[in-house]
Structure formats: structure tokens, C-alpha cells
Design a protein around this motif. Structure first.
Motif, PDB file in Angstrom:
ATOM      1  N   ALA A 242      -2.170  -1.618   2.034  1.00 21.63           N
ATOM      2  CA  ALA A 242      -1.695  -2.849   2.683  1.00 21.63           C
ATOM      3  C   ALA A 242      -2.436  -3.002   4.002  1.00 21.63           C
ATOM      4  N   PRO A 243      -2.580  -4.247   4.492  1.00 21.75           N
ATOM      5  CA  PRO A 243      -3.350  -4.422   5.731  1.00 21.75           C
ATOM      6  C   PRO A 243      -2.691  -3.784   6.939  1.00 21.75           C
ATOM      7  N   PHE A 244      -1.369  -3.554   6.894  1.00 21.17           N
ATOM      8  CA  PHE A 244      -0.706  -3.038   8.082  1.00 21.17           C
ATOM      9  C   PHE A 244       0.598  -2.348   7.694  1.00 21.17           C
ATOM     10  N   ASN A 245       0.834  -1.166   8.221  1.00 26.00           N
ATOM     11  CA  ASN A 245       2.061  -0.420   7.901  1.00 26.00           C
ATOM     12  C   ASN A 245       2.750   0.079   9.152  1.00 26.00           C
ATOM     13  N   THR A 246       4.072   0.112   9.112  1.00 22.71           N
ATOM     14  CA  THR A 246       4.787   0.804  10.188  1.00 22.71           C
ATOM     15  C   THR A 246       5.635   1.945   9.627  1.00 22.71           C
ATOM     16  N   PHE A 247       5.640   2.115   8.314  1.00 29.57           N
ATOM     17  CA  PHE A 247       6.418   3.208   7.714  1.00 29.57           C
ATOM     18  C   PHE A 247       5.924   3.464   6.295  1.00 29.57           C
ATOM     19  N   PHE A 248       6.262   4.648   5.782  1.00 29.54           N
ATOM     20  CA  PHE A 248       6.138   4.932   4.348  1.00 29.54           C
ATOM     21  C   PHE A 248       7.489   5.433   3.873  1.00 29.54           C
ATOM     22  N   LEU A 249       7.893   5.028   2.692  1.00 24.38           N
ATOM     23  CA  LEU A 249       9.190   5.452   2.161  1.00 24.38           C
ATOM     24  C   LEU A 249       9.228   6.962   1.956  1.00 24.38           C
ATOM     25  N   ALA A 250      10.432   7.505   1.967  1.00 26.84           N
ATOM     26  CA  ALA A 250      10.600   8.919   1.620  1.00 26.84           C
ATOM     27  C   ALA A 250      10.446   9.068   0.108  1.00 26.84           C
TER      28      ALA A 250
END
Length: 383
Positions: A242-250
Motif C-alpha cells: 500500500a502507498p502508506f501504512n501506520t500499522f500492520f495487523l497482528a
């Protein structure tokens, strides 16, 4: 506001017993979903649950999320260029501790709900007061919150909030929320396909032909658990591109979701010769069908038009089960509009706790948020 008070909770077990009655209008604020966050939130996220009281009666509930962006492995790997480097540097040093009032994991006005009419002056005062209290809490733990963001309001709400405590904040619009208002006359998927203009009916047929050889079915909780590693691998591939992330799921997020929400949460797996090559998820939210995270094998997606077929399948589920609308969220705007979803602008408010940096917000923010150029498609005959 003399009699209106609020209380901030850090665990679900502390929540008042009438919480779900107040939150009955929104599945994303009910305890079954909040327990999913409690048990499987992204590793860099901490959730706070806010109860709003009139005298001793609970009349509103809200959600806040703290994100430590420093703990992130990647902010989005697609745009490897100087702009990305600068953005990442700025984030690490000036914006790594972020407080969201609302839910940063989904698109839509899911931050708060009241079971009685509240004026916007009271709402704005309450939200700002809650943010201030959480900032103080982190300060006592020697953590400085850099940025506070009030997330995802419909335009009329944003206009009202701006008359009060939100007036001094920077207002921003990111990518729109793609919403598909389903035609109540469509009783079957055939009705939907018949409504397409020739070009988009051909697109549907082509996609349908491409996916031959792939089967899909809803997975039980046990199947989600036994496929968890593969599901996460497929999700992670899509998320990190994705172009921008602030988290990744557990990693246990999807099995937690299924366990807590049962039949209201659907995970549909796509199989090629018995191998899981993709999945999509849905949450049944009253008359609204919410699409959630998905994942796929890049190679299979290209060959089989897997993503487009997932969108068609989610739409079919919505029509078959007579939902009023499907929330498709942000990203992939053009392809979502090609199946019938239309953009709805969502507004947010943001401020930096350093008043000098905050003054620069109108210049800084547009540089941090990737701009998306896209063309809206109009797939139905009447256009």
C-alpha cells in the motif's frame, strides 16, 4: 455540559454493562469488535474506550487509539524515492506518537455514537477533553504525543464541529470512502449485471471467465486458525505494498475476529488446486455491509483478475442478503467505481502538540499524504 462527564477505560472488562445498548447502531463500537482490538490489535497500537455519561447514565461511547509509528517495519514500500525518505524521516522525528480519536483501521464515521441527540458544541468539547486527558496519561509515562487526529467525519458533521473547538485545527480530506448504495430493485445478482452498460457487462464476463479454476468458500473459525499463517502472509503482501501504512495487523487478528463476532464476520477463502491464494472479509453491520481487510497472491491476482472478482463476490453477497449499502473503504478507487461504488468525501482534523510545528501543518500535511489521481467510472446504463 454541567452534568455530562466522561470516563476513559483501557480494558474491555472495565466497560459499563449498558455499553452495547448504547453502541447498538454501530458494530465497530460494540464490545464484540472491541474485544478483537483488545486481543489482536496491531503491535504498535493501544486502544482506549470512552464512556460518556449524563449524571450516572451512559449516553455515548467512543474509541481512541494510540499508535507508535516507530515500531513499524515499513510505511509503505511502493514509492521508493526521496519524497518517501523525507516523509519517513519527518514521521520518525516529529510524528511517531499519534493519538487518533476514532478508528484508524477502518474508513467511515465510527469514532463515537450517542443514544440521544447531542449538540455539536458538546461533542467537540468532549472529544477535545478526552484527547487532552490521554495526552496527560502518556506524559505521565514519559511519552510525548506528537500528533492528535480526529478521524473520518461526514461533511455536515465536520462543518458543525468547525464552529466550536475544532475551529483552530487543520482540516484535511484524504482519499474518499467508496460506498455502493445498492439498488433496492435488485433482488438477484442477475439484476445487477443487467444494469451494466455493455462495456462493464463485458468486463464482468471477462473477469468471470478468468477466474475459472478457482473456488471460493466461507471458512469456519477452525479453518481460519489452521490457515492463519497463510492468511497473514496474503494480507501482509497487500498491506506492505500500500502507498502508506501506520500499522500492520497482528497475526491472530482474523481468528480473533471470527471468534468474537461469529456469523457477523465472514472470511471467504479463494483456492487454486486446494491452495489458499486469496481471501476477503466482511462485517455485517445492520443494513450496511462493511468490507474489511483482504489478501492475495500477486501472481494469481494478475492472471485471474482475483481482486476484481472479490469485489463482484462481495457485491453479490450484499444483493443476495438485501443489504442497503456496501462500504468499500479507501484505496483502489477506480476499480471500485467500475463495479458501482461512488466516492464520499470524509473529513478529518489534525493538530501537532508543538505549536510551532502546528502552524506549519497546512504546508506539511499535503506533503505527507500521498496524492491519488483517479478517474471515476460510471458502469450503469443510465449514465
Amino acid at each position: 455540559m454541567e452534568t455530562t462527564t466522561y470516563k476513559i477505560y483501557s480494558t474491555i472488562s472495565q466497560l459499563p454493562s449498558s455499553w452495547d445498548t448504547v453502541a447498538s447502531e454501530n458494530a465497530f463500537l460494540q464490545t464484540s469488535y472491541l474485544k478483537v482490538l483488545d486481543k489482536s490489535a496491531p503491535t504498535n497500537m493501544q486502544c482506549f474506550y470512552i464512556g460518556i455519561f449524563e449524571n450516572t447514565e451512559l449516553i455515548g461511547v467512543a474509541l481512541a487509539q494510540y499508535l507508535d509509528v516507530n515500531k513499524l517495519e515499513s510505511f509503505g514500500e511502493r514509492d521508493q524515492c526521496l519524497k518517501t525518505y523525507v516523509r519517513n524521516f519527518v514521521f520518525k522525528n516529529f510524528a511517531s506518537h499519534v493519538l487518533f480519536l476514532g478508528n484508524n483501521m477502518i474508513t467511515g464515521q465510527n469514532g463515537y455514537v450517542f443514544n440521544k441527540n447531542m449538540d455539536f458544541k458538546s461533542i467537540s468539547e468532549l472529544l477535545v477533553a478526552c484527547a487532552d486527558e490521554i495526552i496527560k496519561y502518556f506524559k505521565s509515562k514519559n511519552t510525548k504525543i506528537h500528533i492528535v487526529s480526529f478521524k473520518d467525519f461526514y461533511q455536515h458533521c465536520a462543518d458543525e464541529l468547525k464552529k466550536f473547538d475544532f475551529a483552530s485545527m487543520y482540516e484535511f480530506n484524504t482519499q474518499p470512502n467508496m460506498i455502493f448504495d445498492l439498488n433496492p430493485n435488485w433482488k438477484t445478482n442477475e439484476d445487477y449485471i443487467a444494469a451494466f452498460s455493455k462495456k462493464y457487462r463485458d468486463q464482468y464476463k471477462r473477469a468471470h471467465k478468468k477466474i475459472e479454476g478457482i473456488t471460493n468458500r466461507e471458512l469456519t473459525w477452525e479453518e481460519i486458525v489452521s490457515n492463519e499463517e497463510r492468511i497473514y502472509e496474503l494480507y501482509h503482501h497487500v498491506a506492505k505494498n500500500a502507498p502508506f501504512n501506520t500499522f500492520f495487523l497482528a497475526e491472530n487478528h482474523f481468528s480473533s475476529f471470527k471468534k468474537q463476532c461469529g456469523d457477523r464476520f465472514k472470511l471467504v477463502g479463494y483456492f487454486l488446486e486446494e491452495k489458499l491464494v486469496g481471501f476477503h472479509t466482511l462485517l455485517l453491520n445492520g443494513t450496511v455491509l462493511e468490507t474489511y481487510f483482504l489478501g492475495y497472491d500477486e501472481q494469481v491476482q494478475k492472471e485471474k483478475m482475483l481482486y476484481l472478482n472479490m469485489l463482484y463476490n462481495m457485491t453479490k453477497f450484499g444483493i443476495d442478503n438485501q443489504f442497503k449499502k456496501i462500504i468499500f473503504g479507501r484505496t483502489a478507487l477506480e476499480i471500485k467505481s467500475s463495479i458501482g461504488a461512488a466516492p464520499l468525501l470524509m473529513t478529518g482534523f489534525i493538530y501537532h502538540t508543538n505549536k510551532w510545528v502546528d502552524k506549519l501543518m497546512p504546508k506539511l500535511f499535503p506533503r505527507l499524504e500521498p496524492t491519488v489521481v483517479w478517474q471515476q467510472r460510471h458502469p450503469f446504463k443510465e449514465h
